[in-house]
Structure formats: structure tokens, C-alpha cells
Design an enzyme around this catalytic site. Structure first.
Site, PDB file in Angstrom:
ATOM      1  N   ASP A 235      45.311  42.328  35.192  1.00 35.78           N
ATOM      2  CA  ASP A 235      45.664  40.926  35.388  1.00 35.78           C
ATOM      3  C   ASP A 235      44.756  40.283  36.441  1.00 35.78           C
ATOM      4  OD1 ASP A 235      47.657  38.729  34.911  1.00 35.78           O
ATOM      5  OD2 ASP A 235      48.048  39.032  37.053  1.00 35.78           O
ATOM      6  N   GLU A 297      41.332  40.768  32.360  1.00 35.87           N
ATOM      7  CA  GLU A 297      41.642  39.352  32.202  1.00 35.87           C
ATOM      8  C   GLU A 297      40.822  38.639  33.271  1.00 35.87           C
ATOM      9  OE1 GLU A 297      45.262  36.085  32.456  1.00 35.87           O
ATOM     10  OE2 GLU A 297      44.986  37.625  33.967  1.00 35.87           O
TER      11      GLU A 297
END
Length: 585
Positions: A235, A297
């Protein structure tokens, strides 16, 4: 490189008697699974609830894995299921090495991995290294400690500016609205230092300049690798390291380039020092068998800069947000595909393609809009509504086109059902922190996170829950979109995905080549050849003539059967029977 072929098409066909090809991506000779993978994102809260509390759980995922196996996927990616106060859908982690009770137990996780292994499905989990929950023991220890203490050095604490330090240390803004800084209170009740949170105030950022933080996450990686996970989706992978001195920033909070503020200059994103972290993680994964992977990401532009995240000793994959955000326009889509393959080929990495995820409006709704609403930040009842028919038609065509591209593909749960966003959700049901922090000015992401419909029984939340409870409300008309309703309909979106994914594997399209095909109206059509599969997507208003080849799969029943492809449709055509062409540089 320009390639020409002759004669691929019979003279009785349309004006395209020769297929003019321009090769932009060669066939991949590297057979490692992740280079051509199909990975299915599971958002656990909304997948399947077996406990009856209205929140999806690990046991629900395990129970339905066989249905995902029928999609011919390689892996599932699980969004966070860790112990968490759930202020941001589990992306506020209070214990990285345990399962939140609302999702089950570590034993439930082990059972999920074991079942996935039986079905030849790998399990990839979300890792949230930029920030944790303010309830994490490390942050609680930091709050209880003095300025400059080892406990505080795990996070980014700073004195304020102005008289008595009443103003934040810099002007950085939170992704969810408002300042990226929150002031603490000293034990005696006086105002204390400020801490950084690029997201919600309940999500303090770690200090990745601290070797103790790096050691802690290496421990976390090994904990889950030892439990059998096949890798991690990382993330906000571009945000871990901040620029020295934390200078002010006048651009967007998310670091996306704007006039005068190129994303490469954003001091909270894309710092060169972050790559050493990923190299150390890659070295850890390489000590495990089974070809474990890292996927970033990383919201980075331009594409050649994003490719830095997937150099041979770093990440294996990174999400391609340029592709996700491409407009419904032929030349723009061709440009994104060309630029993507060029950038990633330069570092010998696969390109990954994605159309939907848990952070964006589902592409069935997004492609039904005449123009973007709220800058892409959700769609509300008071906003112009998507054209449902156009959106679904375009979504099916876009998905079919994506599944023919070489490289990896990420699918978001429910897109195989053609699910739209819940665009008429009442304000009282919304839970996204961006909605709460902005007083409703931003709608947030709740619309794309609505629990899945499994059957037509509305009393059971369309099969999502054993009790009919659902943490977010579902649209009332979702019975016809349920998996049960679609499985027996040969023309359903579900069966389109099943067919396309099966043929993608049979034809090895994920490891294939890509050549642009000329002879079609360039302003309207995207056409390319991958192996013996000619893909044609009509993004214009008028029907276009197709070459007289067998249709392998079409985005709509009967599309192309009369030799013409209507607007918002796509087909795969078979060249294998007529492949008498000789290609030369």
C-alpha cells in the site's frame, strides 16, 4: 519496428486486404507465473459473510474460493484483515501479525491458504507500511514518551511553527482532506508536538529513516511468508520515505502532477531512498521457495519513472494507474498501452493492467458517465447518473480488451458480475474517512465497496450474509446481477469473463506479443494482434467493418456476426487458420 503481412485476409473481405502491423512488444520468454498472472482482489468486508454480523469474513472467502477457481485466476489478493479499529476499512492496522476478530482468526487464515493451495490459487496479502493505527502499541508508546525518544523516532513527530508552536510543521495536506498534521497533548494537558499522517488522523506515518522501523517490517514480512503467502501488495509504496527537512508543497495532496507542480517534486512521494527498502524486501522474498512476489501501489508519473519500482532487483509488479484512468478514446488508449509496454519493457518487467479496485468508481459506472463527476471521487444521488446500458456495454468491451493484453491483470471482486457503484447511497450510510473529514464535500469510496450479491434472495442481502445484514446497503435491483442469476445465462458478464479468461490462458495471451493493426479508423478503433488473436475495440459512434475471420469471443452476444462491429463493442478474431503471413523487420 514495422511488420507487414500478406495475404492474411482474402480479397473478398473489406478494404483491409493486408494487415499492416507495428510490433511494440515481443513475446515474453520468461515463464515465471507473475509475469502473465491474473490476480483477483478480494475486499474481505464485502465478499461473503458467514458469521451473520453483516461483515465479510475469512471463512466466507474460503467457502467461495472454488467459484474463483472457475475464473481461471492465478492468485487472490486480500485487502487488509489485520487487527484494526476499522477507521479506514482496515488500512489502519493495530497488529500486523494477527487477524481482526470481525474477520476470524489466524486458524481461519491458515485454512484459507490451505484451501487455496488445493485449488492451485496463490494468496497475496496487503501490506500497509506507510502508516499504522493510532491504537498500535508502538504509537501509543510514542505518545507516552518524550520528544526525541526512541519511541517517538518510530514515527514523524515535529515541533509546531509560529508562536507557541500553534501551527503545523509544514503545509502538507491529508489525502482525506484537511491538514496532514495533528497536535498531541502532553501528560500535563499542555499542547505537545505534532505528528504526520498523510491519510486520516488515526493513521500516523512511520519514520522510515529509522532502522528500527525497517527491522519491524522485515519481521512482519517473514511472519506471513512463513505462513505460506505468495507475496504482498504494498500500500502507498511510493510514500514511505519523505524528503529531508519536510519542505512545503504547493501541489496536490496525492502528488499527481499539476501545472507548476510536477509529481516528481512532491517531497512526500517517490524519494530515491525508498528503493533500498524494496531491494531488501526482494532479497528476503528470494530466500523463500515458490516465486513469491511484491506488487507496488505507487501513484507515480510519468510511466518511465514508475518503471523504477520494478527494476530486476525490486518489485515484481506495480499497478498501472495511467491505464486505469485512460479516457474512452482510441488514440489516448493506444498511447497509454504503447507507453506502458515501452516503459516496462525497458526494465524487463511485465506491465500490469487494471480497470477497477476498492479506491475508484467501478468501471461499469465510470464508463457510463458523459463526463467525470467530482473528479472521480464517488458518485452521489444528487450527481448526474451514469447511463447504465452504455456503462455496462463499454465495461464489457474494455474488460475483454484488457484480458487480451500481454502482462498481468488485476480484477476487482464483482467486476466479473458487471457490478456498478452504488451511486444513490444515502449519506447516513457512508463510512469513508474522506467523506467524514470533509463534511460530505468528498463522497469517498463506499460506492465501490458494497457487499457482493451471490443469489437473488434479497432477505439474505442477496446471499452475502447468512442473516441478511450488510455493513453497506446494496442497491435494490442487484438480484439480476447475482452470481446465481448469471451462471446459467450464457450471455452474462460472468460467463463473458469465464470464457475470456479460459481462452486467455489457452492462447497464452498474458505472455504474448502486441502489434498495432492498421486498416481501421484510427480515431475510433483500437486494434492489435497478440499471437494469433486479433483484438478489435470500437470506441467510436459508428459501426466498423471487420475482417472475415472467425470470432473467438465477443463482448456482446452476436457482436460482429454480420461482419460489422457496433459502437462500444469488442471482439477477438482468430487468425490461426489463415496464418500464411511472413513477418519481417
Amino acid at each position: 519496428m514495422s511488420l507487414s503481412s500478406s495475404p492474411v485476409l482474402p480479397a473478398s473481405g473489406p478494404a483491409l486486404q493486408t494487415l499492416d502491423l507495428t510490433l511494440i512488444h515481443p513475446q515474453d520468454s520468461d515463464a515465471r507465473w507473475w509475469r502473465s498472472s491474473v490476480i483477483y482482489q478480494v475486499y474481505p468486508r464485502s465478499f461473503r459473510d458467514l458469521s451473520g454480523d453483516g461483515i465479510g469474513d475469512l471463512s466466507g472467502i474460503t467457502a467461495e474460493l472454488h467459484q474463483l477457481a472457475e475464473l481461471d485466476i492465478d492468485a487472490v489478493w486480500l485487502s487488509p484483515f489485520y487487527t484494526s479499529p476499522q477507521k479506514d476499512g482496515g488500512y489502519d492496522v493495530s497488529d500486523y501479525c494477527d487477524v481482526d476478530p470481525i474477520f476470524g482468526t489466524l486458524a481461519d487464515f491458515d485454512a484459507l491458504v490451505a484451501r487455496a493451495d488445493e485449488l492451485a490459487i496463490r494468496v497475496i496479502i496487503d501490506l500497509v507500511p506507510n502508516h499504522c493505527s493510532n491504537e498500535h502499541p508502538l504509537f501509543q508508546a510514542a505518545l507516552a514518551s518524550d520528544a526525541g525518544s526512541p519511541e517517538r523516532e518510530m514515527f514523524i513527530f515535529r515541533d509546531g511553527t509560529g508562536e507557541d508552536g500553534n501551527f503545523p510543521p509544514n503545509n502538507w495536506q491529508s489525502h482525506f482532506g484537511g491538514s496532514a498534521w495533528t497536535r498531541t497533548q502532553n501528560p500535563d494537558g499542555t499542547p505537545g508536538q505534532w505528528y504526520l499522517h498523510l491519510f486520516d488522523s488515526s493513521q500516523p506515518d512511520f519514520n522510515w529513516d529509522n532502522t528500527a522501523v525497517r527491522a519491524e517490517f522485515e519481521r512482519i514480512l517473514r511472519f506471513w511468508l512463513d505462513r505460506g503467502v505468495s507475496g504482498f501488495r504494498v500500500d502507498v509504496a511510493h510514500a514511505l520515505v519523505k524528503a529531508a527537512g519536510l519542505p512545503d508543497w504547493g501541489g496536490r495532496a496525492d502528488g499527481i502532477s499539476t501545472p507548476g507542480f510536477p509529481g516528481a517534486d512532491a517531497p512526500m512521494f517517490g524519494q530515491e531512498e525508498v528503493h533500498a527498502i524494496f531491494r531488501s524486501w526482494r532479497a528476503i522474498l528470494d530466500t523463500y521457495d515458490g516465486d513469491r512476489v511484491l506488487c507496488a501501489e505507487a501513484s507515480i508519473d510519468p510511466l518511465p519513472r514508475l518503471a523504477d519500482w520494478v527494476r530486476p532487483d525490486e518489485m515484481h509488479q506495480t499497478f498501472n494507474f495511467a491505464y486505469l484512468g485512460a479516457p474512452w478514446e482510441a488514440s489516448g488508449l493506444r498511447r497509454v498501452i504503447t507507453d506502458s509496454l515501452s516503459a516496462f519493457d525497458a526494465v524487463s518487467a511485465p506491465t500490469t493492467w487494471v480497470l477497477s479496485n476498492h479506491d475508484v468508481v467501478r468501471h461499469t459506472s465510470r464508463l457510463g458517465l458523459s463526463e467525470p463527476v467530482r473528479g472521480g471521487d464517488g458518485i452521489g444521488a444528487a450527481d448526474p447518473q451514469p447511463d447504465t446500458a452504455v456503462g455496462l456495454s463499454r465495461a464489457r468491451a474494455a474488460s475483454l480488451t484488457m484480458l487480451a493484453l500481454p502482462g498481468g491483470v488485476y480484477l476487482y471482486q464483482g467486476e466479473e458480475l458487471g457490478l456498478p457503484d452504488h451511486t444513490r447511497m444515502a449519506a447516513e450510510h457512508r463510512q469513508d474517512p474522506s467523506f467524514l473529514r470533509t463534511g460530505g464535500e468528498r463522497l469517498g469510496r463506499d460506492g465501490c465497496r458494497v457487499p457482493l450479491p451471490w443469489n437473488a434472495n434479497a432477505d439474505g442481502a442477496f446471499g452475502f450474509s447468512t442473516t441478511g445484514q450488510s455493513w453497506l446497503p446494496q442497491p435494490e435491483d442487484w438480484a439480476e446481477l447475482s452470481r446465481e442469476a448469471q451462471i446459467s445465462d450464457s450471455n452474462s458478464t460472468l460467463n463473458l469473463y469465464r470464457t475470456a479468461l479460459r481462452i486467455r490462458r489457452e492462447r497464452a495471451l498474458g505472455s504474448g506479443s502486441l502489434s498495432w493493426a492498421g486498416g481501421f479508423p484510427e480515431d475510433d478503433v483500437v486494434a492489435f494482434l497478440n499471437g494469433d488473436t486479433l483484438v478489435v475495440l470500437n470506441m467510436g459512434r459508428d459501426a466498423v467493418q471487420l475482417p472475415p475471420l472467425d470470432i473467438v469471443v465477443a463482448s456482446e452476444a452476436g457482436a460482429g456476426a454480420d461482419g460489422r462491429l457496433d459502437s462500444n463493442h469488442a471482439v477477438w478474431l482468430d487468425l490461426s487458420a489463415d496464418r500464411s503471413a511472413s513477418f519481417q523487420d
